[in-house]
Design an enzyme around this catalytic site. Structure first.
Site, PDB file in Angstrom:
ATOM      1  CB  SER A 129      -4.041   2.212 -11.065  1.00 40.34           C
ATOM      2  OG  SER A 129      -4.510   2.552  -9.856  1.00 40.34           O
ATOM      3  CE  LYS A 187      -3.550   5.377  -8.259  1.00 37.97           C
ATOM      4  NZ  LYS A 187      -3.732   3.856  -7.873  1.00 37.97           N
ATOM      5  CB  SER A 206      -3.376  -0.213  -7.755  1.00 39.39           C
ATOM      6  OG  SER A 206      -4.253  -0.592  -8.709  1.00 39.39           O
TER       7      SER A 206
END
Length: 399
Positions: free
Chosen positions: A112, A35, A136
């Site tokens: 996210s 990420k 997330s």
């Protein structure tokens, strides 16, 4: 990135820079996506924000949690998209677009850690690092039919990782199968402070199941029933005294932390924030000291309640989110309503700091749906191994 074909739009299109990893090790042969909150040497860190990306520069050091996986033999294949400043559960970024959910293309990835979920679900990476503050990793994992974890708070390093809410942030990861998921746990976790027994005392959170939509609730109860012949019948419990109080405590604490992390930057540069993200930061700025104090009191009380409920041998069973992923076509108001309902489930692990694993458990309307297990603080590795066992047991169909 090293992926040449990205049909799910999960990777940030940075120029390819080689990232060194060990030739051998317990994760050798596995590919790793990261990420874009985690620093990787040779790459910028954009945090889903044009302002952060513009200021980033090329990082000269790699985040320790990433390095641990590389040193264990995982091979880096690219950095993945995230919601703007990691402050969303939807997987939609106003500046960089939205990855496609490989498991249900008409539905959102969730966020996210949107790109990390899509990379694993789409078989472009074997494992992917994400972060989890309010859900997330757990929510996208449920939406994509994956294993995902929010570890015990502060058990794994977040050094050289862009923050959202310091007292809630954790790293986490995704995997398609239990064996791979457990391999990562064996690498990143040392000895558990509390090691669960081979078959823990199972507790089914009736009040949390009531938060799911009826069809999702029925599907997940059937999953629990399928596991019972091998793992035993769970005790029915009430996890929270006042779920609304937990929800607001989480939002106040997260809001204050988020404004502490990003507020100065937002006020200095006035960046155009995406829909939903802008409103959440406006809320964060408005949180009062009195609300934070009340939130911290609720957090402490709930942490003590959950610790007493679980003891050293208990595992709480609950839905990960209220339902399958919302449709891509859902409007912002519908997505915000679903997010608020999801937080009532997701906030338990966040407020307590206890580890939570979500497993691929069921399908509804051809879309995946996850089931979650929360264990005592510090039981992460044994919780992962039990979750893998639970998922296998639940696959057995009752004649």
């Amino acid at each position: 990135m090293t992926i040449k074909d990205d049909p799910f739009r999960c990777f940030v299109p940075y120029p390819e820079i080689p990232v060194k990893s060990a030739a051998t090790g317990p994760l050798a042969g596995l590919t790793l996506a990261v990420k874009d909150l985690f620093d990787v040497k040779g790459y910028p860190t954009g945090a889903g924000s044009p302002i952060v990306l513009a200021q980033s520069g090329i990082k000269t050091k790699t985040a320790p949690i990433v390095k641990t996986l590389l040193d264990a033999g995982a091979r880096f294949v690219g950095k993945t998209h995230t919601d703007e400043l990691a402050f969303s559960l939807n997987g939609k970024n106003a500046h960089f677009g939205a990855p496609i959910n490989p498991a249900a293309p008409d539905r959102i990835t969730g966020g996210s850690s949107s790109g990390s979920m899509a990379a694993v679900a789409g078989k472009l990476a074997d494992i992917a690092l994400g972060s989890d503050t309010g859900g997330s990793v757990r929510a996208p994992a449920s939406y994509g039919g994956l294993f995902g974890i929010r570890p015990t708070h502060a058990r794994l390093s977040l050094k050289r990782v862009w923050p959202l809410a310091e007292s809630l942030d954790t790293p986490g990861w995704f995997a398609r199968d239990g064996k791979t998921f457990a391999r990562v746990a064996d690498v990143v976790f040392g000895k558990d402070r509390i090691a669960l027994p081979e078959v823990p005392r199972l507790l089914l959170a009736e009040d949390m199941f009531a938060q799911a939509v009826p069809d999702a609730e029925n599907a997940l109860r059937n999953v629990v029933q399928r596991a019972m012949p091998l793992l035993g019948e769970p005790e029915m419990v009430k996890a929270a005294r006042d779920l609304d109080a937990l929800y607001w405590a989480f939002r106040w604490v997260q809001g204050r932390d988020a404004w502490n992390a990003d507020g100065a930057m937002i006020e200095r540069f006035a960046p155009p924030l995406g829909s939903g993200v802008a409103e959440r930061f406006a809320f964060s700025k408005s949180v009062t000291d009195e609300e934070v104090a009340k939130g911290e009191s609720v957090r402490k009380s709930f942490r003590n309640r959950l610790a007493k409920l679980l003891g050293s041998d208990g595992v709480l069973i609950l839905p990960t989110v209220p339902d399958i992923a919302p449709l891509v076509s859902a409007n912002e108001a519908e997505l915000e309503d679903f997010r608020n309902r999801a937080l009532r489930l997701l906030c338990l692990s966040g407020l307590s700091g206890f580890p939570q694993v979500t497993i691929p458990a069921a399908h509804r309307e051809d879309a995946p749906l996850g089931l979650s297990l929360i264990g005592p603080k510090g039981s992460d590795k044994s919780l992962v191994h039990f979750a893998v066992k639970f998922e296998r047991a639940a696959r057995i169909r009752i004649a």
